[in-house]
Write a protein that holds these residues in place. Sequence first.
Motif, PDB file in Angstrom:
ATOM      1  N   TYR A   1       0.580  -0.670   0.084  1.00 39.29           N
ATOM      2  CA  TYR A   1       0.072   0.188   0.043  1.00 39.29           C
ATOM      3  C   TYR A   1       0.618   1.363  -0.072  1.00 39.29           C
ATOM      4  CZ  TYR A   1      -3.861  -2.746   1.586  1.00 39.29           C
ATOM      5  OH  TYR A   1      -4.798  -3.769   1.401  1.00 39.29           O
ATOM      6  N   ASP A   2       0.102   2.392  -0.568  1.00 41.72           N
ATOM      7  CA  ASP A   2       0.907   3.832  -0.725  1.00 41.72           C
ATOM      8  C   ASP A   2       0.854   4.893   0.628  1.00 41.72           C
ATOM      9  OD1 ASP A   2       2.363   3.295  -2.869  1.00 41.72           O
ATOM     10  OD2 ASP A   2      -0.034   3.141  -3.621  1.00 41.72           O
ATOM     11  N   LEU A   3      -0.342   3.728   0.989  1.00 38.78           N
ATOM     12  CA  LEU A   3      -0.797   5.091   2.404  1.00 38.78           C
ATOM     13  C   LEU A   3      -1.980   4.154   3.352  1.00 38.78           C
ATOM     14  CD1 LEU A   3      -3.526   7.006   2.350  1.00 38.78           C
ATOM     15  CD2 LEU A   3      -2.191   7.952   1.048  1.00 38.78           C
ATOM     16  N   VAL A   4      -2.142   4.991   4.912  1.00 46.05           N
ATOM     17  CA  VAL A   4      -3.367   4.405   5.070  1.00 46.05           C
ATOM     18  C   VAL A   4      -4.485   5.202   5.203  1.00 46.05           C
ATOM     19  CG1 VAL A   4      -4.156   3.355   7.304  1.00 46.05           C
ATOM     20  CG2 VAL A   4      -1.740   2.671   6.305  1.00 46.05           C
ATOM     21  N   HIS A   5      -5.512   5.577   5.131  1.00 48.99           N
ATOM     22  CA  HIS A   5      -7.040   6.139   5.410  1.00 48.99           C
ATOM     23  C   HIS A   5      -7.852   5.625   6.197  1.00 48.99           C
ATOM     24  CE1 HIS A   5      -9.515   9.157   3.554  1.00 48.99           C
ATOM     25  NE2 HIS A   5      -9.803   9.451   4.967  1.00 48.99           N
ATOM     26  N   ALA A   6      -7.661   7.159   7.409  1.00 50.40           N
ATOM     27  CA  ALA A   6      -8.455   6.800   8.509  1.00 50.40           C
ATOM     28  C   ALA A   6      -9.584   7.274   8.364  1.00 50.40           C
ATOM     29  CB  ALA A   6      -7.492   6.364   9.916  1.00 50.40           C
ATOM     30  N   ASN A   7     -10.790   6.557   7.996  1.00 49.48           N
ATOM     31  CA  ASN A   7     -12.064   7.354   8.115  1.00 49.48           C
ATOM     32  C   ASN A   7     -13.236   7.095   9.410  1.00 49.48           C
ATOM     33  OD1 ASN A   7     -12.836   7.604   5.320  1.00 49.48           O
ATOM     34  ND2 ASN A   7     -11.468   6.616   4.696  1.00 49.48           N
ATOM     35  N   TYR A   8     -13.556   8.070   9.919  1.00 48.78           N
ATOM     36  CA  TYR A   8     -13.759   8.110  11.790  1.00 48.78           C
ATOM     37  C   TYR A   8     -12.414   8.008  13.189  1.00 48.78           C
ATOM     38  CZ  TYR A   8     -17.875   8.519  15.320  1.00 48.78           C
ATOM     39  OH  TYR A   8     -17.987   8.386  16.060  1.00 48.78           O
ATOM     40  N   GLY A   9     -12.776   9.335  13.394  1.00 55.65           N
ATOM     41  CA  GLY A   9     -11.606   9.269  14.769  1.00 55.65           C
ATOM     42  C   GLY A   9     -11.583   7.600  15.440  1.00 55.65           C
ATOM     43  N   LEU A  10     -12.367   7.073  15.608  1.00 52.27           N
ATOM     44  CA  LEU A  10     -11.906   5.960  16.546  1.00 52.27           C
ATOM     45  C   LEU A  10     -11.414   4.928  15.875  1.00 52.27           C
ATOM     46  CD1 LEU A  10     -15.312   5.696  18.706  1.00 52.27           C
ATOM     47  CD2 LEU A  10     -13.556   6.841  19.311  1.00 52.27           C
ATOM     48  N   THR A  11     -11.099   4.939  14.575  1.00 56.97           N
ATOM     49  CA  THR A  11     -10.372   4.450  13.492  1.00 56.97           C
ATOM     50  C   THR A  11      -8.814   4.651  13.714  1.00 56.97           C
ATOM     51  OG1 THR A  11     -10.495   5.159  11.314  1.00 56.97           O
ATOM     52  CG2 THR A  11     -12.361   3.029  12.105  1.00 56.97           C
ATOM     53  N   ALA A  12      -8.531   5.998  13.434  1.00 55.98           N
ATOM     54  CA  ALA A  12      -7.442   6.647  14.027  1.00 55.98           C
ATOM     55  C   ALA A  12      -6.532   5.729  14.948  1.00 55.98           C
ATOM     56  CB  ALA A  12      -7.544   8.198  14.413  1.00 55.98           C
ATOM     57  N   PRO A  13      -5.880   5.996  15.814  1.00 55.55           N
ATOM     58  CA  PRO A  13      -5.629   4.216  16.827  1.00 55.55           C
ATOM     59  C   PRO A  13      -5.132   3.483  15.614  1.00 55.55           C
ATOM     60  CG  PRO A  13      -6.858   5.596  17.930  1.00 55.55           C
ATOM     61  CD  PRO A  13      -7.824   5.893  16.383  1.00 55.55           C
ATOM     62  N   ALA A  14      -5.775   2.550  15.004  1.00 53.62           N
ATOM     63  CA  ALA A  14      -5.391   1.897  14.844  1.00 53.62           C
ATOM     64  C   ALA A  14      -4.266   1.838  13.115  1.00 53.62           C
ATOM     65  CB  ALA A  14      -6.418   0.517  13.933  1.00 53.62           C
ATOM     66  N   ALA A  15      -4.872   2.827  12.542  1.00 57.14           N
ATOM     67  CA  ALA A  15      -4.010   3.490  11.492  1.00 57.14           C
ATOM     68  C   ALA A  15      -2.541   3.839  12.197  1.00 57.14           C
ATOM     69  CB  ALA A  15      -4.826   4.700  10.830  1.00 57.14           C
ATOM     70  N   LEU A  16      -2.562   4.731  13.461  1.00 62.96           N
ATOM     71  CA  LEU A  16      -1.248   5.122  13.298  1.00 62.96           C
ATOM     72  C   LEU A  16      -0.285   4.927  13.678  1.00 62.96           C
ATOM     73  CD1 LEU A  16      -2.596   8.541  15.126  1.00 62.96           C
ATOM     74  CD2 LEU A  16      -1.019   8.301  13.431  1.00 62.96           C
ATOM     75  N   ALA A  17      -0.987   3.021  14.544  1.00 64.67           N
ATOM     76  CA  ALA A  17      -0.133   2.529  15.276  1.00 64.67           C
ATOM     77  C   ALA A  17       0.987   1.728  14.156  1.00 64.67           C
ATOM     78  CB  ALA A  17      -1.049   1.112  15.391  1.00 64.67           C
ATOM     79  N   GLN A  18       0.487   1.505  13.069  1.00 64.60           N
ATOM     80  CA  GLN A  18       1.620   0.924  11.933  1.00 64.60           C
ATOM     81  C   GLN A  18       2.145   2.435  11.840  1.00 64.60           C
ATOM     82  OE1 GLN A  18       1.915   1.832   8.467  1.00 64.60           O
ATOM     83  NE2 GLN A  18       0.452   3.527   9.047  1.00 64.60           N
ATOM     84  N   ILE A  19       3.993   2.256  11.344  1.00 64.88           N
ATOM     85  CA  ILE A  19       4.535   3.768  11.531  1.00 64.88           C
ATOM     86  C   ILE A  19       5.163   3.957   9.793  1.00 64.88           C
ATOM     87  CG2 ILE A  19       4.642   4.045  14.022  1.00 64.88           C
ATOM     88  CD1 ILE A  19       7.482   2.945  13.403  1.00 64.88           C
ATOM     89  N   ARG A  20       5.503   2.303   9.308  1.00 61.97           N
ATOM     90  CA  ARG A  20       5.512   2.502   8.317  1.00 61.97           C
ATOM     91  C   ARG A  20       4.841   2.987   6.608  1.00 61.97           C
ATOM     92  NH1 ARG A  20       6.003  -1.014   3.234  1.00 61.97           N
ATOM     93  NH2 ARG A  20       3.734  -1.726   3.893  1.00 61.97           N
ATOM     94  N   LEU A  21       3.322   2.924   6.804  1.00 61.47           N
ATOM     95  CA  LEU A  21       3.163   4.448   5.688  1.00 61.47           C
ATOM     96  C   LEU A  21       2.556   5.414   6.468  1.00 61.47           C
ATOM     97  CD1 LEU A  21       1.200   1.998   4.092  1.00 61.47           C
ATOM     98  CD2 LEU A  21       3.287   2.391   3.736  1.00 61.47           C
TER      99      LEU A  21
END
Length: 334
Positions: free
Chosen positions: A61-81
């Motif tokens: 993947y090129d990036l992670v898109h967190a749609n809705y604030g409560l999903t953002a912690p899961a997206a930010l848990a990875q630091i590669r993208l």
Amino acid sequence: MRVLSVTANVPGFYRRESDALSELGVERTTLEVPGDAETGRSVVDYLRFVPEVLAESTRDYDLVHANYGLTAPAALAQIRLPVVVSLWGSDLLGEFGWLSRACARRADEVVVMSEGMAAELDRETHVVPHGVNAEQFRPAPKAEARAAVGWTDDARHVLFPYDPGRAVKDFPRAGRVVKAARQRVGDPVELHPLGDVDHGEMPTYVNAADALLLTSEHEGLPNSVKEALCCNLPVVSTDVGDVRERLRGVSPSAVADDDEELAAALADVLTDPRRSNGRESVADLRVERVAARLAGVYERAVAADRAVGRGPAGGRDPDVSALDSPDGRPKTLD
């Protein structure tokens, strides 16, 4: 471009947006939080989501898109993208706004639905409201629409476009406003909550109605308002999100804070039922245009990440202390 999109649910506007992005060459793979969106998810559901996102993010993947604030912690848990966070309204303005603000500070790019939401954050944001399908939502003859939904012509019909059980939408207030408007109009007025109506059927209900009534306590830029405008349905709303700005120049329509003013505005529309000029006001919100703007945000996030090389971007790091509440104690979602 390949995007891993993490989301709490997959509503109609999200699917339309994904289709429009695909036309632009953006492939969006969706992961949805486990659990039942209808009954509400627990903190355990969101915790179970984190390893799923971490595993999937190792793919191409090129990036992670967190749609809705409560999903953002899961997206930010990875630091590669790089991470783009989209805030939809209640996630920033409601109970867990503290969490959305903390995550927004660590995201590479942040998307919000309105200028009012942007003012709530202490960082640069992109105002990119959810797009509306102007081909699906378009004016149609009221008589035909009413016949299709089984409504009679001997009453005025008001839409409440949400599940009445959602406290933030304040259905009891809508009932009070309609009752007061009914006394002014002198004719039968029916209030129709549409929480259980399939989104594909919504254009028929919108065209069958005389007005849309919004009594929410807070919003970003509600999709129901945009859809009503596309069909030239008058809107009467509380002063939430950017509804006032969106309704500027739209007649008949009104924004008010007080029940009496809401009832008076609704009665004005119902006494002399007529269509608005709303469709011309939402030309910039057609889903194709919105998707192009979102693709631009993706490109900006990827370009910045490549400029500095793979790894933590935009100051992100695995430290999660900023996700604590303002008093420094960890918070939960239950």
